[in-house]
Design an enzyme around this catalytic site. Sequence first.
Site, PDB file in Angstrom:
ATOM      1  N   HIS A 160       0.836  -1.213   0.000  1.00  0.00           N
ATOM      2  CA  HIS A 160       0.000   0.000   0.000  1.00  0.00           C
ATOM      3  C   HIS A 160       0.868   1.259   0.000  1.00  0.00           C
ATOM      4  O   HIS A 160       2.041   1.212   0.404  1.00  0.00           O
ATOM      5  CB  HIS A 160      -0.847   0.038   1.277  1.00  0.00           C
ATOM      6  CG  HIS A 160      -1.943  -0.972   1.350  1.00  0.00           C
ATOM      7  ND1 HIS A 160      -2.153  -1.763   2.455  1.00  0.00           N
ATOM      8  CD2 HIS A 160      -2.928  -1.285   0.464  1.00  0.00           C
ATOM      9  CE1 HIS A 160      -3.204  -2.542   2.246  1.00  0.00           C
ATOM     10  NE2 HIS A 160      -3.687  -2.281   1.055  1.00  0.00           N
ATOM     11  N   CYS A 247      -2.865  -0.058  10.105  1.00  0.00           N
ATOM     12  CA  CYS A 247      -3.945  -0.888   9.545  1.00  0.00           C
ATOM     13  C   CYS A 247      -4.912  -1.430  10.592  1.00  0.00           C
ATOM     14  O   CYS A 247      -6.012  -1.856  10.257  1.00  0.00           O
ATOM     15  CB  CYS A 247      -3.351  -2.029   8.743  1.00  0.00           C
ATOM     16  SG  CYS A 247      -2.202  -3.010   9.672  1.00  0.00           S
TER      17      CYS A 247
HETATM   18  C1  CIR Z   1      -3.785  -7.955   3.361  1.00  0.00           C
HETATM   19  O1  CIR Z   1      -2.946  -8.388   2.568  1.00  0.00           O
HETATM   20  O2  CIR Z   1      -4.813  -7.406   2.973  1.00  0.00           O
HETATM   21  C2  CIR Z   1      -3.525  -8.127   4.839  1.00  0.00           C
HETATM   22  N1  CIR Z   1      -2.882  -9.368   5.072  1.00  0.00           N
HETATM   23  C3  CIR Z   1      -2.695  -6.988   5.370  1.00  0.00           C
HETATM   24  C4  CIR Z   1      -3.389  -5.671   5.271  1.00  0.00           C
HETATM   25  C5  CIR Z   1      -2.608  -4.565   5.898  1.00  0.00           C
HETATM   26  N2  CIR Z   1      -3.288  -3.351   5.699  1.00  0.00           N
HETATM   27  C6  CIR Z   1      -2.721  -2.155   5.816  1.00  0.00           C
HETATM   28  O3  CIR Z   1      -1.541  -2.051   6.087  1.00  0.00           O
HETATM   29  N3  CIR Z   1      -3.483  -1.094   5.608  1.00  0.00           N
END
Ligand code: CIR
Length: 260
Positions: A160, A247
């Site tokens: 991201h 997140c």
């Molecule tokens: C994903 O790949 O969607 C999750 N395992 C990790 C998401 C992390 N999100 C973020 O840093 N905003």
Amino acid sequence: MLVAITREVSPSLGDCQLTHVARTPIDVERADAQHRAYQRALASLGCRVLTLEAEPAMPDAVFVEDVAIVLDEVAVLTRPGAESRREEGASVAELLARYRPLRHIEAPATIDGGDVLRIGRTIYVGQSGRSNAEGIAQLQAIVAESGYRVQPVSIRGCLHLKSAVTAVRDDTLLLQPAWVDASSFPGFNIIEVDPGEEHAANILRIGAVAVMPACFARTAQRLREAGVEVVTVDVSELQKAEGATTCCSLVFEEAVPTRC
Ligand code: CIR
């Protein structure tokens, strides 16, 4: 007062999506303990922490940031880029409806909250594997009504935009130069992550404080030397799921003063 929406760790966290991180076993009990400590850190910084129940069938649901973008005027429910994550938003929307009018990103658009970095009235959006051009266009149309400008940013080699860059102050960014060009942010002071701490750019800003993973001590030191107050939390099990500190929460002002 600041509200922080969070969600308990799913017992199926080990089946999470992974894109740029190799799969290693995750100790869910430990992840849960680390997540509670993260919640306590947010509470100690003045947040009213709200906790949604775990979603056993949704491994990534603890990463609530990706399913909504909360601005003073509106909350935008995203359509996450990973299909396995598309049901996570419903319970978050129910909670957000108490605080903001809701808008929705619609198919075929996709956008993850992790790609969205708001600084003042500008919203930077990462052109990532999770957020497509249609998603950026729909977000642009919604937030333009409230006077925000959307600025797409190209990124490489990371999940991201906020894996690559976050704001520690309105005029200062913490940035990983391997994943995003500083030239995408003209006029900002740039602090680069320590070269040995690849994933250190993702910090959660609560007021003047940077909340960041405990394992990035050298980058934390760079921030302190720049006058930024740092609070560290051990989120090692959540990092194995490609998560960090931004997140795991959606942080916003509970009551928004009327703008004139
Ligand atoms: C994903 O790949 O969607 C999750 N395992 C990790 C998401 C992390 N999100 C973020 O840093 N905003």
